[in-house]
Write a protein that holds these residues in place. Structure first.
Motif, PDB file in Angstrom:
ATOM      1  N   PRO A  46      -4.908  33.690  12.833  1.00  0.00           N
ATOM      2  CA  PRO A  46      -5.088  35.111  13.125  1.00  0.00           C
ATOM      3  C   PRO A  46      -5.942  35.371  14.358  1.00  0.00           C
ATOM      4  CG  PRO A  46      -5.699  34.620  10.840  1.00  0.00           C
ATOM      5  CD  PRO A  46      -5.339  33.334  11.494  1.00  0.00           C
ATOM      6  N   TRP A  47      -6.876  34.460  14.661  1.00  0.00           N
ATOM      7  CA  TRP A  47      -7.713  34.667  15.844  1.00  0.00           C
ATOM      8  C   TRP A  47      -6.862  34.688  17.110  1.00  0.00           C
ATOM      9  CZ3 TRP A  47     -12.060  36.764  16.953  1.00  0.00           C
ATOM     10  CH2 TRP A  47     -12.633  36.571  18.202  1.00  0.00           C
ATOM     11  N   VAL A  49      -3.763  35.516  17.341  1.00  0.00           N
ATOM     12  CA  VAL A  49      -3.011  36.775  17.311  1.00  0.00           C
ATOM     13  C   VAL A  49      -3.903  37.912  17.796  1.00  0.00           C
ATOM     14  CG1 VAL A  49      -1.853  38.437  15.788  1.00  0.00           C
ATOM     15  CG2 VAL A  49      -1.472  35.977  15.468  1.00  0.00           C
ATOM     16  N   LEU A  50      -5.146  37.943  17.331  1.00  0.00           N
ATOM     17  CA  LEU A  50      -6.081  38.988  17.741  1.00  0.00           C
ATOM     18  C   LEU A  50      -6.300  38.981  19.253  1.00  0.00           C
ATOM     19  CD1 LEU A  50      -8.261  41.176  16.950  1.00  0.00           C
ATOM     20  CD2 LEU A  50      -9.889  39.304  17.133  1.00  0.00           C
ATOM     21  N   GLU A  52      -4.333  37.964  21.587  1.00  0.00           N
ATOM     22  CA  GLU A  52      -3.122  38.487  22.245  1.00  0.00           C
ATOM     23  C   GLU A  52      -3.028  40.007  22.075  1.00  0.00           C
ATOM     24  OE1 GLU A  52      -0.225  38.270  24.819  1.00  0.00           O
ATOM     25  OE2 GLU A  52      -1.432  36.554  24.211  1.00  0.00           O
ATOM     26  N   GLN A  53      -3.375  40.517  20.897  1.00  0.00           N
ATOM     27  CA  GLN A  53      -3.356  41.967  20.676  1.00  0.00           C
ATOM     28  C   GLN A  53      -4.360  42.671  21.586  1.00  0.00           C
ATOM     29  OE1 GLN A  53      -4.161  42.051  16.456  1.00  0.00           O
ATOM     30  NE2 GLN A  53      -2.000  42.354  15.952  1.00  0.00           N
ATOM     31  N   LEU A 138      -8.588  46.233  15.158  1.00  0.00           N
ATOM     32  CA  LEU A 138      -7.749  45.029  15.195  1.00  0.00           C
ATOM     33  C   LEU A 138      -8.383  43.865  14.439  1.00  0.00           C
ATOM     34  CD1 LEU A 138      -6.427  45.181  18.869  1.00  0.00           C
ATOM     35  CD2 LEU A 138      -5.150  45.615  16.760  1.00  0.00           C
ATOM     36  N   SER A 141      -7.682  44.631  10.710  1.00  0.00           N
ATOM     37  CA  SER A 141      -6.279  44.522  10.294  1.00  0.00           C
ATOM     38  C   SER A 141      -5.708  43.126  10.500  1.00  0.00           C
ATOM     39  CB  SER A 141      -5.424  45.554  11.039  1.00  0.00           C
ATOM     40  OG  SER A 141      -5.410  45.299  12.427  1.00  0.00           O
ATOM     41  N   THR A 142      -6.088  42.445  11.568  1.00  0.00           N
ATOM     42  CA  THR A 142      -5.525  41.126  11.868  1.00  0.00           C
ATOM     43  C   THR A 142      -6.238  40.007  11.136  1.00  0.00           C
ATOM     44  OG1 THR A 142      -4.941  41.939  14.064  1.00  0.00           O
ATOM     45  CG2 THR A 142      -4.918  39.557  13.759  1.00  0.00           C
ATOM     46  N   MET A 143      -7.547  40.108  11.034  1.00  0.00           N
ATOM     47  CA  MET A 143      -8.343  39.023  10.462  1.00  0.00           C
ATOM     48  C   MET A 143      -8.711  39.272   8.993  1.00  0.00           C
ATOM     49  SD  MET A 143      -9.008  36.975  13.246  1.00  0.00           S
ATOM     50  CE  MET A 143     -10.321  36.004  12.624  1.00  0.00           C
ATOM     51  N   ASP A 144      -8.471  40.488   8.488  1.00  0.00           N
ATOM     52  CA  ASP A 144      -8.812  40.855   7.115  1.00  0.00           C
ATOM     53  C   ASP A 144     -10.305  40.642   6.853  1.00  0.00           C
ATOM     54  OD1 ASP A 144      -8.247  41.910   4.601  1.00  0.00           O
ATOM     55  OD2 ASP A 144      -7.905  39.927   3.727  1.00  0.00           O
TER      56      ASP A 144
END
Length: 184
Positions: A46-47, A49-50, A52-53, A138, A141-144
């Motif tokens: 997830p990191w 992904v974060l 990139e977001q 973000l 939502s991405t890392m919970d």
């Protein structure tokens, strides 16, 4: 949900020594933290992904993954664009996702940009301005993860983290970093 202070202190004592080692040998806690880092860095997660977001959300700025395995968190920073910003005072926004507890923080560091970058101010309170608001959203939502409230982050922790030692060590230092202003 943010764990209780007692649970966070228990986590801190698991990954950071409660006594200073005069021989400067890696402690059993340091070995546990290293093993956890090895597991976290095995594969993309997830990191990644974060990051990139954040790059997509702030294409005009420089978003950097500034993680170092000597801390207890993934680190990222949103730097002002040097091509668009004139020399002067500018904020760098920083996000930290703890690898030892389900919490994150967002803060900012002010630098004066000129011939050299010079540190001016550290603001550890999560600011309610952009890009901090989007970074927080973000990260949740991405890392919970849950935002670590400042009153809990500032709670003393009886552990040695980097060059921080009790009574100056806080949960912020143990869960994230003992050098919040030391950005690349």
């Amino acid at each position: 949900m943010v764990p209780s202070i007692e649970k966070l202190l228990e986590i801190a004592r698991t990954y950071w020594p409660s006594q200073e080692d005069p021989n400067q040998e890696p402690s059993p806690e340091a070995h546990l933290l290293r093993a956890l880092w090895n597991k976290k860095l095995e594969k993309p997660g997830p990191w990644d992904v974060l990051i990139e977001q954040l790059r997509n959300a702030f294409p005009e700025n420089s978003v950097g993954n500034i993680t170092t395995a000597s801390d207890a968190c993934f680190w990222c920073a949103i730097y002002p664009s040097h091509s668009r910003e004139p020399p002067g005072l500018h904020w760098v926004y920083v996000g930290c996702a703890s690898i030892i507890a389900p919490v994150y923080t967002v803060y900012r560091v002010q630098f004066e940009y000129g011939e050299r970058r010079t540190f001016r101010q550290l603001d550890l309170e999560p600011p309610a301005v952009e890009p901090a608001v989007t970074m927080s959203r973000l990260m949740e939502s991405t890392m919970d993860l849950s935002l670590l409230p400042p009153d809990i982050a500032n709670h003393p922790a009886p552990v040695f983290v980097g060059w921080k030692s009790p009574p100056k060590t806080t949960l912020f230092h143990a869960l994230f970093t003992s050098y919040p202003d030391n950005l690349p």
